[in-house]
Every structure is written in C-alpha cells, then in structure tokens.
Design a protein around this motif. Structure first.
Motif, mmCIF file in Angstrom:
data_model
loop_
_atom_site.group_PDB
_atom_site.id
_atom_site.type_symbol
_atom_site.label_atom_id
_atom_site.label_comp_id
_atom_site.label_asym_id
_atom_site.label_seq_id
_atom_site.Cartn_x
_atom_site.Cartn_y
_atom_site.Cartn_z
ATOM 1 N N LYS A 1 85.837 6.459 30.511
ATOM 2 C CA LYS A 1 87.168 6.084 30.000
ATOM 3 C C LYS A 1 88.151 5.653 31.087
ATOM 4 C CE LYS A 1 90.151 8.654 27.341
ATOM 5 N NZ LYS A 1 90.535 9.474 26.177
ATOM 6 N N ASP A 49 84.090 9.405 27.036
ATOM 7 C CA ASP A 49 85.518 9.730 26.851
ATOM 8 C C ASP A 49 85.884 11.002 27.605
ATOM 9 O OD1 ASP A 49 86.093 7.656 25.106
ATOM 10 O OD2 ASP A 49 86.844 8.955 23.500
ATOM 11 N N ARG A 91 91.676 3.785 31.068
ATOM 12 C CA ARG A 91 92.874 4.395 31.680
ATOM 13 C C ARG A 91 93.448 3.487 32.760
ATOM 14 N NH1 ARG A 91 89.311 9.017 32.141
ATOM 15 N NH2 ARG A 91 89.691 10.485 30.453
ATOM 16 N N LYS A 117 93.035 12.924 18.179
ATOM 17 C CA LYS A 117 93.208 11.576 18.718
ATOM 18 C C LYS A 117 91.951 10.724 18.536
ATOM 19 C CE LYS A 117 94.984 13.047 22.691
ATOM 20 N NZ LYS A 117 95.811 14.209 22.983
ATOM 21 N N THR A 170 92.718 7.028 23.394
ATOM 22 C CA THR A 170 94.051 7.323 23.944
ATOM 23 C C THR A 170 93.884 7.773 25.390
ATOM 24 O OG1 THR A 170 94.046 9.656 23.321
ATOM 25 C CG2 THR A 170 94.932 8.117 21.697
ATOM 26 N N ALA A 171 94.968 7.677 26.123
ATOM 27 C CA ALA A 171 94.973 8.185 27.498
ATOM 28 C C ALA A 171 96.373 8.681 27.812
ATOM 29 C CB ALA A 171 94.562 7.100 28.482
ATOM 30 N N PHE A 172 96.458 9.518 28.838
ATOM 31 C CA PHE A 172 97.739 10.061 29.293
ATOM 32 C C PHE A 172 98.488 10.729 28.138
ATOM 33 C CE2 PHE A 172 96.704 6.185 31.784
ATOM 34 C CZ PHE A 172 96.220 6.853 32.897
ATOM 35 N N ASN A 173 97.789 11.678 27.502
ATOM 36 C CA ASN A 173 98.356 12.446 26.390
ATOM 37 C C ASN A 173 98.909 11.549 25.278
ATOM 38 O OD1 ASN A 173 98.808 14.800 25.041
ATOM 39 N ND2 ASN A 173 100.714 15.297 26.085
ATOM 40 N N GLY A 174 98.132 10.539 24.968
ATOM 41 C CA GLY A 174 98.464 9.681 23.833
ATOM 42 C C GLY A 174 99.479 8.590 24.136
HETATM 43 N N1 ASP Z 1 92.378 12.277 25.894
HETATM 44 C C1 ASP Z 1 93.639 12.441 26.501
HETATM 45 C C2 ASP Z 1 94.692 11.713 25.775
HETATM 46 O O1 ASP Z 1 94.932 10.967 25.181
HETATM 47 C C3 ASP Z 1 93.744 12.115 27.943
HETATM 48 C C4 ASP Z 1 92.673 11.397 28.672
HETATM 49 O O2 ASP Z 1 91.503 11.442 28.307
HETATM 50 O O3 ASP Z 1 92.999 10.795 29.714
HETATM 51 O O4 ASP Z 1 95.643 11.666 25.663
#
Ligand code: ASP
Ligand code: TMP
Length: 236
Positions: free
Chosen positions: A211, A196, A215, A10, A32-36
């Motif tokens: 991050k 991150d 988020r 990612k 990315t956040a919340f598993n993409g």
């Molecule tokens: N790195 C992870 C993701 O995209 C989650 C996160 O860092 O919150 O999905």
C-alpha cells in the motif's frame, strides 16, 4: 439467509449470520491511508486482498497458528469465527519504514534484529496512537498474560512469513495484525494479511509491492499487488 451488517470499516464490512458465533466478512474495493485522510476506490482490490489473505492464512495453518477464518464463500467474502477484537494494532517491524522513520528519524531500511513488536490503540478518533505496556496495563480487558500471548504469536507469524517471502526474493519489512478473543477466551489471529497491512520490498531494489504505492503515489496499486501475487504464484 438474512445478513445484517454489524460493522463497516474502511476496507471491510462485517455481517451477522444464522449462526450466532459466526460472521461474514466482505472485502471492499476502498483504499484509505493516513487514518482515512486519503481515500479512493480501486476496482478488484477486495478480490485481490481476499486472495492474499487466503494465501497467508493457509500458510500459517500448518504451523498451528489459530485464526478466525472458517471458510471462503466467494471472491470477496469469507466466513469467520465471531471474536471480540482486542483493540490493539500489533505491528512487527524487521526494517525501518513508514511511521517509525517519521517519528524517530530512523533511516529507511535500517534492520531491527531482533524484530520490534509494537502496540497501537485501535481507535480512529484518537489516530491509533502508539502504546507502551504500561499504558495497556490501565486499559480494561487486556491482561498482561494476553499481551504476552499476542506478542509471542506475532513474532512467530513474522518468522514464518519472513522466511517464506525471503524464498521468493521479497523482504517482509513490517506488518500489522489484529487478534480477537473467542467465546471460550482463546486468543486467535483475526482480520486480514494482505499488501494493505504489510510492507513488501523486492530484494535489492526496495521496490514497494504494497500500500505504500498508494500512500506515496508511487504507481498503480492493483498492478503492484498483482505483481506480488504473480511472484508468489497466487491465482486471482
Ligand atoms: N489503514 C489506515 C487508514 O486509513 C492507515 C494506513 O494503512 O496507512 O487510514
Ligand atoms: P506504519 O509504519 O504506518 O506504522 O505501519 C506499519 C505497518 O502496519 C505497515 O505494514 C502498514 C500497517 N498498517 C496497517 O495495516 N494499518 C494501519 O492503520 C497502519 C497505520 C499501518
């Protein structure tokens, strides 16, 4: 030099090199956040995160923490030892934030003393579920003794980083590490350490410089990362 991409994650790309036991890691500008589920591109993010990773890994070097980094190539790429990544996300928590508050109802900011060390399965298709040691016992390739080495190392890294950040008026709330095994079977620290992969709060205000800004839509991500860099004296 011919570079073949071995893997695209990612936030990073990994390339093979002319030396079989070495790879090149390129830091992307993607967030990315919340598993993409949430995905954006921020100009300069790769360069900023590589600078943080360099800063934190160099901080660990004199403490005898073995890591995968061999050298820095340019602003966005580094050369590292090729390791077999152990499929665990190792999270150390000093204060409650993020998923532990959502999952267990803990109040944000509650202190964990001693710090918690948790393991998550590194598998996007399963949503990186939390594991207990009993589950890991049934997973191929992760020995009980490996787990103890990883936990001890993660907690040692926590002590070093927490004390360091504390001296700059920053709380290290929690962070995620990944470890890998070299061809000699040694377990070393891999991946990155950056805003991150960590939560940092300004002492007294709980302002996020990590991050969570992205988020939780709390402001401009790169400005927050650079603010943290300025506090630490990192030159971007
Ligand atoms: N790195 C992870 C993701 O995209 C989650 C996160 O860092 O919150 O999905
Ligand atoms: P969490 O509260 O979402 O479980 O996150 C704990 C710490 O791990 C936090 O500092 C962010 C970091 N983290 C990652 O680096 N990658 C991830 O995929 C996740 C879920 C968390």
């Amino acid at each position: 030099m011919t570079l073949t991409m071995l893997y695209e994650g990612k936030a990073k790309k990994v390339f093979s090199t002319e030396i079989p036991q070495e790879i090149i890691i390129h830091f992307k500008d993607d967030a990315t956040a919340f598993n993409g589920e949430k995905k954006d591109v921020f100009a300069d993010k790769g360069r900023v995160n590589l600078a943080f990773t360099r800063y934190f890994f160099e901080l660990l070097n004199p403490h005898n923490v073995k890591t995968h980094i061999l050298s820095f190539i340019d602003d966005v790429s580094l050369r590292a030892k090729k390791v077999e990544i152990i499929p665990l996300e190792v999270v150390v928590r000093n204060y409650a934030a993020g998923s532990i508050c959502r999952r267990l109802g803990f109040k944000k900011g509650m202190e964990f003393e001693p710090p918690l060390c948790e393991f998550y399965l590194k598998d996007d298709s399963l949503g990186d579920p939390i594991l207990c040691r009993e589950h890991i016992r049934y997973m191929d390739g992760i020995a009980e003794s490996d787990l103890s080495v990883i936990e001890e190392s993660a907690l040692k890294i926590n002590t070093i980083l927490s004390e360091h950040m504390d001296s700059f008026g920053i709380t290290l709330v929690d962070f995620k590490l990944e470890f890998g095994k070299t061809c000699d079977g040694e377990i070393i620290l891999a991946d990155e350490i950056s805003p991150d992969t960590c939560r940092f709060w300004v002492k007294g205000t709980m302002e996020s410089l990590d991050k969570d800004v992205y988020r939780e839509n709390k402001g401009d991500l790169i400005s927050s990362y650079k603010k943290l860099g300025d506090i630490l004296g990192i030159k971007f």
